[in-house]
Design an enzyme around this catalytic site. Structure first.
Site, PDB file in Angstrom:
ATOM      1  N   GLN A 270       3.243   9.790   0.868  1.00  0.00           N
ATOM      2  CA  GLN A 270       4.538   9.105   0.764  1.00  0.00           C
ATOM      3  C   GLN A 270       5.259   9.432  -0.541  1.00  0.00           C
ATOM      4  O   GLN A 270       6.421   9.067  -0.710  1.00  0.00           O
ATOM      5  CB  GLN A 270       4.340   7.598   0.936  1.00  0.00           C
TER       6      GLN A 270
ATOM      7  N   GLY B 129       0.846  -1.187   0.000  1.00  0.00           N
ATOM      8  CA  GLY B 129       0.000   0.000   0.000  1.00  0.00           C
ATOM      9  C   GLY B 129       0.883   1.239   0.000  1.00  0.00           C
ATOM     10  O   GLY B 129       2.035   1.182   0.447  1.00  0.00           O
TER      11      GLY B 129
ATOM     12  N   HIS C  50      -4.048   1.185   7.804  1.00  0.00           N
ATOM     13  CA  HIS C  50      -2.741   1.854   7.818  1.00  0.00           C
ATOM     14  C   HIS C  50      -2.721   3.022   6.821  1.00  0.00           C
ATOM     15  O   HIS C  50      -2.263   4.125   7.152  1.00  0.00           O
ATOM     16  CB  HIS C  50      -1.659   0.815   7.476  1.00  0.00           C
ATOM     17  N   GLU C  51      -3.218   2.775   5.599  1.00  0.00           N
ATOM     18  CA  GLU C  51      -3.159   3.816   4.562  1.00  0.00           C
ATOM     19  C   GLU C  51      -4.131   4.957   4.874  1.00  0.00           C
ATOM     20  O   GLU C  51      -3.809   6.131   4.652  1.00  0.00           O
ATOM     21  CB  GLU C  51      -3.443   3.226   3.175  1.00  0.00           C
TER      22      GLU C  51
ATOM     23  N   CYS D 292       6.212   0.177   7.537  1.00  0.00           N
ATOM     24  CA  CYS D 292       5.825   1.327   6.721  1.00  0.00           C
ATOM     25  C   CYS D 292       6.987   1.670   5.794  1.00  0.00           C
ATOM     26  O   CYS D 292       8.131   1.730   6.247  1.00  0.00           O
ATOM     27  CB  CYS D 292       5.499   2.515   7.631  1.00  0.00           C
ATOM     28  N   LEU D 293       6.698   1.869   4.519  1.00  0.00           N
ATOM     29  CA  LEU D 293       7.763   2.209   3.561  1.00  0.00           C
ATOM     30  C   LEU D 293       8.455   3.508   3.935  1.00  0.00           C
ATOM     31  O   LEU D 293       9.574   3.760   3.488  1.00  0.00           O
ATOM     32  CB  LEU D 293       7.185   2.316   2.144  1.00  0.00           C
TER      33      LEU D 293
ATOM     34  N   HIS E 243      -2.597   7.221   7.301  1.00  0.00           N
ATOM     35  CA  HIS E 243      -1.631   8.139   6.680  1.00  0.00           C
ATOM     36  C   HIS E 243      -2.314   9.425   6.222  1.00  0.00           C
ATOM     37  O   HIS E 243      -1.749  10.510   6.329  1.00  0.00           O
ATOM     38  CB  HIS E 243      -0.989   7.489   5.442  1.00  0.00           C
TER      39      HIS E 243
END
Ligand code: NI
Length: 200
Positions: free
Chosen positions: A61, A56, A149-150, A107-108, A153
């Site tokens: 990001q 995701g 999670h997304e 998380c990226l 963000h």
């Protein structure tokens, strides 16, 4: 109307922002124009997510403070679900339908680090698709976690904000130990396999 499959290729890989950069810690603006510029952003996000090996990716990001995320994530049946969601909201089960599962989350934007985090095992995500049409995604398994999670963000929250202080310190220590593998512009520059200074 643009088909989703036409947005899955042709994008340019962007740098992934990192925790502590402002864009990741403030609420995003809703999207109300569904034009070529938006579609090109979605293409770039799919390209970036693939290059970073993620399931995701939120617009914040790739340094855009807009309410949009993309996903390519398996559900509980190991069925890969792929899409883009604009202006999402997440609905979580309540009462006796609410079951928390604790799994490692990453998380990226804090690459290389994972920490266990309890979240509801199901999530329904409602929003608009890339053409501005209403969509609903039913999330189970890893997809349930990804949708939560997304969407976090896009309200300016990272999963570290949901951890205890102790767990967050462990998470940062894990990231610091592996940070040398991730160039500042990762994933434009690829992940390094080892630290040359340590293997000289
Ligand atoms: Ni993340």
């Amino acid at each position: 109307m643009v088909e989703l499959k036409d947005l899955l290729t042709g994008g340019q890989v962007q740098r992934v922002t990192r925790w502590s950069e402002d864009v990741l810690h403030q609420p995003t603006a809703p999207i109300d124009v569904f034009d070529e510029r938006l579609h090109s952003l979605i293409q770039n996000m799919f390209a970036t997510m693939a290059a970073a090996d993620g399931v995701g990716l939120a617009a914040t990001q790739v340094d855009q403070s807009l309410s949009l995320f993309v996903f390519a994530c398996p559900d509980d049946d190991n069925h890969l679900q792929v899409g883009a969601v604009i202006n999402p909201t997440v609905i979580l089960p309540e009462g006796n339908k609410r079951h928390l599962v604790s799994e490692d989350e990453g998380c990226l934007s804090l690459p290389g680090a994972y920490a266990p985090l309890a979240r509801p095992d199901q999530a329904i995500c409602r929003g608009l698709d890339h053409n501005g049409e209403p969509i609903e995604i039913i999330g189970t398994g890893l997809l349930a976690r990804c949708l939560q999670h997304e969407t976090d963000h896009l309200s300016g929250m990272v999963f570290g904000d949901r951890l205890s202080g102790r767990s967050r310190r462990h998470l940062y220590a894990d990231h610091d130990a592996l940070a040398y593998r991730y160039p500042d512009d990762w994933p434009i520059s690829p992940k390094r396999d080892f630290d040359p200074s340590r293997h000289a």
